[in-house]
Design a protein around this motif. Sequence first.
Motif, short mmCIF file in Angstrom:
data_model
loop_
_atom_site.label_atom_id
_atom_site.label_comp_id
_atom_site.label_asym_id
_atom_site.label_seq_id
_atom_site.Cartn_x
_atom_site.Cartn_y
_atom_site.Cartn_z
N LYS A 1 0.84 -1.19 0.00
CA LYS A 1 0.00 0.00 0.00
C LYS A 1 0.87 1.24 0.00
N ASN A 2 0.59 2.12 -0.96
CA ASN A 2 1.27 3.42 -1.03
C ASN A 2 0.25 4.52 -0.75
N LYS A 3 0.72 5.58 -0.12
CA LYS A 3 -0.10 6.75 0.11
C LYS A 3 0.60 7.91 -0.56
N GLY A 4 0.12 8.26 -1.75
CA GLY A 4 0.84 9.26 -2.52
C GLY A 4 2.19 8.71 -2.91
N ASN A 5 3.25 9.43 -2.55
CA ASN A 5 4.61 8.96 -2.82
C ASN A 5 5.22 8.22 -1.64
N THR A 6 4.41 7.98 -0.62
CA THR A 6 4.90 7.32 0.60
C THR A 6 4.51 5.85 0.60
N ILE A 7 5.45 4.99 0.95
CA ILE A 7 5.17 3.56 1.09
C ILE A 7 4.65 3.33 2.50
N LEU A 8 3.38 2.97 2.61
CA LEU A 8 2.80 2.70 3.92
C LEU A 8 3.33 1.38 4.47
N PHE A 9 3.35 0.37 3.61
CA PHE A 9 4.04 -0.87 3.96
C PHE A 9 4.49 -1.56 2.68
N SER A 10 5.62 -2.26 2.79
CA SER A 10 6.22 -2.92 1.65
C SER A 10 5.45 -4.18 1.28
N GLU A 11 5.67 -4.66 0.08
CA GLU A 11 5.01 -5.85 -0.43
C GLU A 11 5.24 -7.05 0.49
N ASN B 1 2.11 -0.76 13.06
CA ASN B 1 1.47 0.38 13.72
C ASN B 1 -0.02 0.39 13.41
N ASN B 2 -0.75 1.20 14.17
CA ASN B 2 -2.21 1.17 14.07
C ASN B 2 -2.73 1.54 12.69
N GLU B 3 -2.07 2.50 12.04
CA GLU B 3 -2.52 2.92 10.71
C GLU B 3 -2.38 1.77 9.72
N VAL B 4 -1.24 1.08 9.76
CA VAL B 4 -1.02 -0.04 8.86
C VAL B 4 -2.02 -1.16 9.15
N GLY B 5 -2.23 -1.46 10.43
CA GLY B 5 -3.17 -2.51 10.80
C GLY B 5 -4.56 -2.24 10.26
N THR C 1 -4.08 -8.02 14.20
CA THR C 1 -3.14 -6.91 13.99
C THR C 1 -2.96 -6.20 15.32
N THR C 2 -1.72 -5.90 15.65
CA THR C 2 -1.44 -5.23 16.92
C THR C 2 -0.15 -4.43 16.82
N LEU D 1 0.73 -13.19 23.51
CA LEU D 1 -0.25 -13.74 24.43
C LEU D 1 -1.21 -14.68 23.70
N PHE D 2 -1.32 -14.50 22.38
CA PHE D 2 -2.24 -15.30 21.59
C PHE D 2 -1.56 -16.39 20.77
N THR D 3 -0.34 -16.15 20.32
CA THR D 3 0.26 -17.06 19.35
C THR D 3 1.77 -16.93 19.30
N ASP D 4 2.42 -17.96 18.76
CA ASP D 4 3.86 -17.86 18.48
C ASP D 4 4.12 -17.66 17.00
N ILE D 5 3.04 -17.45 16.23
CA ILE D 5 3.19 -17.12 14.80
C ILE D 5 3.01 -15.61 14.67
N VAL D 6 4.11 -14.90 14.77
CA VAL D 6 4.08 -13.44 14.80
C VAL D 6 4.99 -12.88 13.71
N TYR D 7 4.47 -11.93 12.95
CA TYR D 7 5.25 -11.25 11.91
C TYR D 7 5.29 -9.75 12.21
N SER D 8 6.33 -9.11 11.75
CA SER D 8 6.39 -7.65 11.82
C SER D 8 6.27 -7.09 10.41
N LEU D 9 5.59 -5.97 10.30
CA LEU D 9 5.40 -5.34 9.00
C LEU D 9 5.59 -3.84 9.13
N ASP D 10 6.53 -3.31 8.35
CA ASP D 10 6.77 -1.87 8.32
C ASP D 10 7.39 -1.50 6.97
#
Length: 218
Positions: free
Chosen positions: A11-21, A37-41, A184-185, A193-202
């Motif tokens: 997702k891109n917002k204008g010329n800004t990359i909100l999150f990578s592929e 972050n909350n916006e990405v989530g 998303t958190t 607290l919920f799972t051991d399958i956790v990814y980070s996205l930025d």
Amino acid sequence: MSLLSIRNLEKNKGNTILFSEFSLEVNKGDIVAIKCNNEVGRQIIDMLIGQVSLSNGEIIFKDESLNTNYKKLSRSIGIALLDESFYDRLNLDQYLKFFKRLYAVETDISSLLQQTGLIEKKKIQIKNLTFSEKKRLQVARVILPEPELIIFEEPNQNVDIESKIIIQQIVSNLSKQGKAILITTNYFENAILFTDIVYSLDKEGFKRIEVRDKDDVK
């Protein structure tokens, strides 16, 4: 076969990359958390349900494009957002019976309230509940039609200890029933607290986070 497939989504917002592929597969019984972050989530959730256009990629649920067919597929998907409006003048029993009629299901409302620790509040108006109790009522509403995929935005943020325990137990039971859970958190501590399958996205990308034994996490 995956229940939910996210392929090359970005997702891109204008010329800004909100999150990578990124790509992600969620199977039946999986509990998967994305730390972002909350916006990405919120953007991810809105993209899943077709409220926000995709800059690239596709989202497949049960062999169909989810974002373009969400209305058709929505019966199979439960969504619990961080902020939700309620019919405050209804009591809990009336509120859940409304959704029971809406979805035309035979769910036992008393059993649902028992699961969420709200049975003693059955005849109380929603406006008189605490934030944590409303969060549990939201969970009851989401699982009432027995969806195959449940999406949670910050499921345990700002709730009391009792509610955290109850929500975690419900999520665990849903997984054992073969339901797929996507969370998303913004907080790694909440994710594990919920799972051991956790990814980070930025902006730097999407990666799996190694989760050690929860007893070792301070």
